[in-house]
Write an enzyme that holds these catalytic residues in place. Structure first.
Site, PDB file in Angstrom:
ATOM      1  N   GLY A  18      -6.857  -6.564   1.476  1.00 48.38           N
ATOM      2  CA  GLY A  18      -6.122  -5.761   0.499  1.00 48.38           C
ATOM      3  C   GLY A  18      -4.642  -5.573   0.797  1.00 48.38           C
ATOM      4  O   GLY A  18      -3.909  -6.524   1.054  1.00 48.38           O
ATOM      5  N   ASP A  64     -11.268  -0.053  15.964  1.00 44.79           N
ATOM      6  CA  ASP A  64     -11.744   1.022  15.101  1.00 44.79           C
ATOM      7  C   ASP A  64     -10.738   2.152  15.278  1.00 44.79           C
ATOM      8  O   ASP A  64     -10.607   2.704  16.384  1.00 44.79           O
ATOM      9  CB  ASP A  64     -13.147   1.470  15.540  1.00 44.79           C
ATOM     10  CG  ASP A  64     -13.703   2.547  14.617  1.00 44.79           C
ATOM     11  OD1 ASP A  64     -12.918   3.168  13.856  1.00 44.79           O
ATOM     12  OD2 ASP A  64     -14.929   2.772  14.665  1.00 44.79           O
ATOM     13  N   ASN A  91      -2.414   1.683   8.088  1.00 44.79           N
ATOM     14  CA  ASN A  91      -2.855   1.358   6.734  1.00 44.79           C
ATOM     15  C   ASN A  91      -4.368   1.477   6.558  1.00 44.79           C
ATOM     16  O   ASN A  91      -4.834   1.744   5.443  1.00 44.79           O
ATOM     17  CB  ASN A  91      -2.394  -0.077   6.412  1.00 44.79           C
ATOM     18  CG  ASN A  91      -3.128  -0.653   5.229  1.00 44.79           C
ATOM     19  OD1 ASN A  91      -2.848  -0.321   4.078  1.00 44.79           O
ATOM     20  ND2 ASN A  91      -4.114  -1.519   5.508  1.00 44.79           N
ATOM     21  N   TYR A 156     -10.558  12.702   0.157  1.00 43.32           N
ATOM     22  CA  TYR A 156      -9.497  11.674   0.182  1.00 43.32           C
ATOM     23  C   TYR A 156      -8.129  12.341   0.036  1.00 43.32           C
ATOM     24  O   TYR A 156      -7.200  12.055   0.804  1.00 43.32           O
ATOM     25  CB  TYR A 156      -9.754  10.672  -0.948  1.00 43.32           C
ATOM     26  CG  TYR A 156      -8.830   9.467  -0.927  1.00 43.32           C
ATOM     27  CD1 TYR A 156      -8.933   8.503   0.073  1.00 43.32           C
ATOM     28  CD2 TYR A 156      -7.861   9.281  -1.915  1.00 43.32           C
ATOM     29  CE1 TYR A 156      -8.092   7.392   0.100  1.00 43.32           C
ATOM     30  CE2 TYR A 156      -7.028   8.181  -1.902  1.00 43.32           C
ATOM     31  CZ  TYR A 156      -7.141   7.237  -0.886  1.00 43.32           C
ATOM     32  OH  TYR A 156      -6.301   6.146  -0.871  1.00 43.32           O
ATOM     33  N   LYS A 160      -5.186  12.353   2.808  1.00 39.67           N
ATOM     34  CA  LYS A 160      -3.896  11.698   2.526  1.00 39.67           C
ATOM     35  C   LYS A 160      -2.752  12.720   2.450  1.00 39.67           C
ATOM     36  O   LYS A 160      -1.602  12.393   2.756  1.00 39.67           O
ATOM     37  CB  LYS A 160      -3.992  10.875   1.242  1.00 39.67           C
ATOM     38  CG  LYS A 160      -4.944   9.681   1.357  1.00 39.67           C
ATOM     39  CD  LYS A 160      -4.450   8.674   2.383  1.00 39.67           C
ATOM     40  CE  LYS A 160      -5.245   7.381   2.362  1.00 39.67           C
ATOM     41  NZ  LYS A 160      -4.720   6.375   3.295  1.00 39.67           N
ATOM     42  N   THR A 193      -7.328  -4.223  -5.047  1.00 37.97           N
ATOM     43  CA  THR A 193      -7.726  -4.704  -3.716  1.00 37.97           C
ATOM     44  C   THR A 193      -9.256  -4.651  -3.665  1.00 37.97           C
ATOM     45  O   THR A 193      -9.880  -4.066  -4.557  1.00 37.97           O
ATOM     46  CB  THR A 193      -7.181  -3.769  -2.613  1.00 37.97           C
ATOM     47  OG1 THR A 193      -7.802  -2.485  -2.787  1.00 37.97           O
ATOM     48  CG2 THR A 193      -5.675  -3.622  -2.668  1.00 37.97           C
ATOM     49  N   PRO A 194      -9.881  -5.205  -2.607  1.00 35.18           N
ATOM     50  CA  PRO A 194     -11.346  -5.104  -2.515  1.00 35.18           C
ATOM     51  C   PRO A 194     -11.841  -3.656  -2.610  1.00 35.18           C
ATOM     52  O   PRO A 194     -12.868  -3.388  -3.256  1.00 35.18           O
ATOM     53  CB  PRO A 194     -11.644  -5.719  -1.146  1.00 35.18           C
ATOM     54  CG  PRO A 194     -10.556  -6.737  -0.969  1.00 35.18           C
ATOM     55  CD  PRO A 194      -9.326  -6.110  -1.581  1.00 35.18           C
ATOM     56  N   LEU A 195     -11.099  -2.703  -1.999  1.00 37.85           N
ATOM     57  CA  LEU A 195     -11.510  -1.290  -2.062  1.00 37.85           C
ATOM     58  C   LEU A 195     -11.574  -0.806  -3.512  1.00 37.85           C
ATOM     59  O   LEU A 195     -12.545  -0.181  -3.940  1.00 37.85           O
ATOM     60  CB  LEU A 195     -10.507  -0.457  -1.255  1.00 37.85           C
ATOM     61  CG  LEU A 195     -10.645   1.048  -1.160  1.00 37.85           C
ATOM     62  CD1 LEU A 195     -10.259   1.524   0.246  1.00 37.85           C
ATOM     63  CD2 LEU A 195      -9.770   1.767  -2.164  1.00 37.85           C
TER      64      LEU A 195
HETATM   65  P1  NAD Z   1      -9.373  -2.345   1.632  1.00 40.80           P
HETATM   66  O1  NAD Z   1     -10.741  -1.757   1.688  1.00 40.80           O
HETATM   67  O2  NAD Z   1      -9.151  -3.576   0.810  1.00 40.80           O
HETATM   68  O3  NAD Z   1      -8.891  -2.654   3.110  1.00 40.80           O
HETATM   69  C1  NAD Z   1      -8.993  -1.691   4.107  1.00 40.80           C
HETATM   70  C2  NAD Z   1      -9.126  -2.377   5.456  1.00 40.80           C
HETATM   71  O4  NAD Z   1      -9.230  -1.343   6.436  1.00 40.80           O
HETATM   72  C3  NAD Z   1     -10.386  -3.241   5.575  1.00 40.80           C
HETATM   73  O5  NAD Z   1     -10.049  -4.516   6.123  1.00 40.80           O
HETATM   74  C4  NAD Z   1     -11.271  -2.456   6.519  1.00 40.80           C
HETATM   75  O6  NAD Z   1     -12.103  -3.279   7.333  1.00 40.80           O
HETATM   76  C5  NAD Z   1     -10.244  -1.702   7.344  1.00 40.80           C
HETATM   77  N1  NAD Z   1     -10.808  -0.500   7.952  1.00 40.80           N
HETATM   78  C6  NAD Z   1     -11.565   0.467   7.353  1.00 40.80           C
HETATM   79  N2  NAD Z   1     -11.928   1.383   8.256  1.00 40.80           N
HETATM   80  C7  NAD Z   1     -11.374   1.015   9.437  1.00 40.80           C
HETATM   81  C8  NAD Z   1     -11.413   1.553  10.753  1.00 40.80           C
HETATM   82  N3  NAD Z   1     -12.108   2.669  11.035  1.00 40.80           N
HETATM   83  N4  NAD Z   1     -10.725   0.908  11.718  1.00 40.80           N
HETATM   84  C9  NAD Z   1     -10.038  -0.229  11.468  1.00 40.80           C
HETATM   85  N5  NAD Z   1     -10.002  -0.811  10.247  1.00 40.80           N
HETATM   86  C10 NAD Z   1     -10.675  -0.194   9.248  1.00 40.80           C
HETATM   87  O7  NAD Z   1      -8.394  -1.154   1.201  1.00 40.80           O
HETATM   88  P2  NAD Z   1      -6.934  -1.165   0.490  1.00 40.80           P
HETATM   89  O8  NAD Z   1      -7.116  -0.902  -0.947  1.00 40.80           O
HETATM   90  O9  NAD Z   1      -6.163  -2.328   0.943  1.00 40.80           O
HETATM   91  O10 NAD Z   1      -6.319   0.180   1.112  1.00 40.80           O
HETATM   92  C11 NAD Z   1      -5.472   0.164   2.240  1.00 40.80           C
HETATM   93  C12 NAD Z   1      -4.866   1.556   2.411  1.00 40.80           C
HETATM   94  O11 NAD Z   1      -4.097   1.887   1.260  1.00 40.80           O
HETATM   95  C13 NAD Z   1      -5.877   2.673   2.590  1.00 40.80           C
HETATM   96  O12 NAD Z   1      -5.376   3.625   3.512  1.00 40.80           O
HETATM   97  C14 NAD Z   1      -5.954   3.295   1.206  1.00 40.80           C
HETATM   98  O13 NAD Z   1      -6.365   4.633   1.245  1.00 40.80           O
HETATM   99  C15 NAD Z   1      -4.505   3.147   0.755  1.00 40.80           C
HETATM  100  N6  NAD Z   1      -4.337   3.158  -0.686  1.00 40.80           N
HETATM  101  C16 NAD Z   1      -4.853   2.158  -1.446  1.00 40.80           C
HETATM  102  C17 NAD Z   1      -4.671   2.192  -2.805  1.00 40.80           C
HETATM  103  C18 NAD Z   1      -5.202   1.103  -3.696  1.00 40.80           C
HETATM  104  O14 NAD Z   1      -5.125   1.272  -4.916  1.00 40.80           O
HETATM  105  N7  NAD Z   1      -5.716   0.001  -3.178  1.00 40.80           N
HETATM  106  C19 NAD Z   1      -3.964   3.243  -3.396  1.00 40.80           C
HETATM  107  C20 NAD Z   1      -3.458   4.254  -2.590  1.00 40.80           C
HETATM  108  C21 NAD Z   1      -3.633   4.190  -1.228  1.00 40.80           C
END
Ligand code: NAD
Length: 253
Positions: A18, A64, A91, A156, A160, A193-195
């Site tokens: 992501g 982790d 991140n 969440y 945040k 993103t995948p999330l």
């Molecule tokens: P994602 O699920 O695609 O990727 C998150 C990554 O974090 C994954 O590779 C996962 O394996 C890793 N991860 C999770 N828990 C972990 C841990 N305990 N230790 C190490 N690695 C760990 O998510 P994303 O959408 O890319 O989100 C990334 C960040 O951006 C997050 O903090 C999320 O809250 C924030 N965010 C995302 C969005 C969005 O729309 N995608 C919006 C606002 C904020």
């Protein structure tokens, strides 16, 4: 031509997917050597192999973010590989939906990864950057939900929002101690993103309202956030300290 982060060493948690993956790719393209730190070993190693030029530009480290001792090992591995650290992007994060009547276990899990993980990372990076005698930038990924809340974002939003003020505390700590380390936070709107895909697959009725909530008329792409992180990682942002970079298609207007 030199890249915007040429010569810097960066460490990106959650770098295997992501937003984190987009940050890793952009930072490497702009000249940094980057550690991809994630739980997801297979994906992280595959990205490192693809862009790392045989281990010179990118390296995977299993981490982790809630494991205090693992942070020490990851920092040591980074310094052993690259000789120093300049940039940490906190991140890694999870977004499990839950309202105010959620189970306590869900609350604790969300706060552990999103807030404890950011604290442990920020502390570890301050120590490592200082030990190496380097100049640094720590970038904490919050969310629009760190400034407001929706009915299912209780934990969440709390986590945040915690990242928001933890960033300010870390920034003022570094400034007071005269450490050359800037700490700033980023507020992404919803990006595909995948999330987010797994959330929208489970709640298909949410797609239209989520798009409508972003006045720009569409959801974001991972690169939209990665360019903000690149700016904060580079010396172009040398006057940014404790600030909040909102990249949200107008969600918070
Ligand atoms: P994602 O699920 O695609 O990727 C998150 C990554 O974090 C994954 O590779 C996962 O394996 C890793 N991860 C999770 N828990 C972990 C841990 N305990 N230790 C190490 N690695 C760990 O998510 P994303 O959408 O890319 O989100 C990334 C960040 O951006 C997050 O903090 C999320 O809250 C924030 N965010 C995302 C969005 C969005 O729309 N995608 C919006 C606002 C904020």
């Amino acid at each position: 031509m030199a890249g915007r982060v040429e010569g810097k060493v960066a460490f990106v948690t959650g770098g295997a997917s992501g937003l984190g993956e987009a940050m890793v790719r952009l930072l490497v393209a702009e000249g940094a050597r980057v550690v991809i730190a994630d739980l997801s070993q297979e994906r992280g190693e595959a990205i490192a192999a693809e862009i790392g030029e045989g281990g010179k530009k990118a390296k995977f480290v299993h981490l982790d973010v809630v494991d205090e001792a693992a942070w020490d090992r990851a920092m040591d591995e980074t310094v052993a590989w690259a000789g120093k650290l300049n940039v940490l992007v906190n991140n890694a994060g999870i977004a499990l939906p839950g309202d105010m009547e959620m189970e306590f276990s869900l609350w604790r899990k969300m706060l552990a990864v999103n807030l404890d993980g950011t604290f442990l990372g920020t502390r570890a990076a301050i120590r490592t950057i200082t030990r190496c005698g380097e100049v640094g930038s720590i970038i904490n990924i919050s969310s629009t939900q760190g400034m407001t809340a929706e009915p299912t974002t209780a934990a969440y939003s709390a986590s945040k929002g915690g990242v928001r003020n933890l960033t300010k505390a870390a920034a003022v700590h570094c400034a007071t101690k005269k450490l050359p380390i800037r700490v700033n936070s980023v507020y992404p709107g919803m990006c595909v993103t995948p999330l987010v895909k797994s959330y929208l697959d489970e709640h298909p009725d949410q797609l239209a309202p989520q798009i409508a909530a972003h006045p720009i008329g569409h959801l974001g792409e991972p690169d939209d956030i990665a360019y903000g992180v690149l700016y904060l990682a580079s010396d172009e942002s040398k006057f940014m300290l404790g600030s909040e970079l909102v990249i949200d298609g107008g969600y918070l207007i």
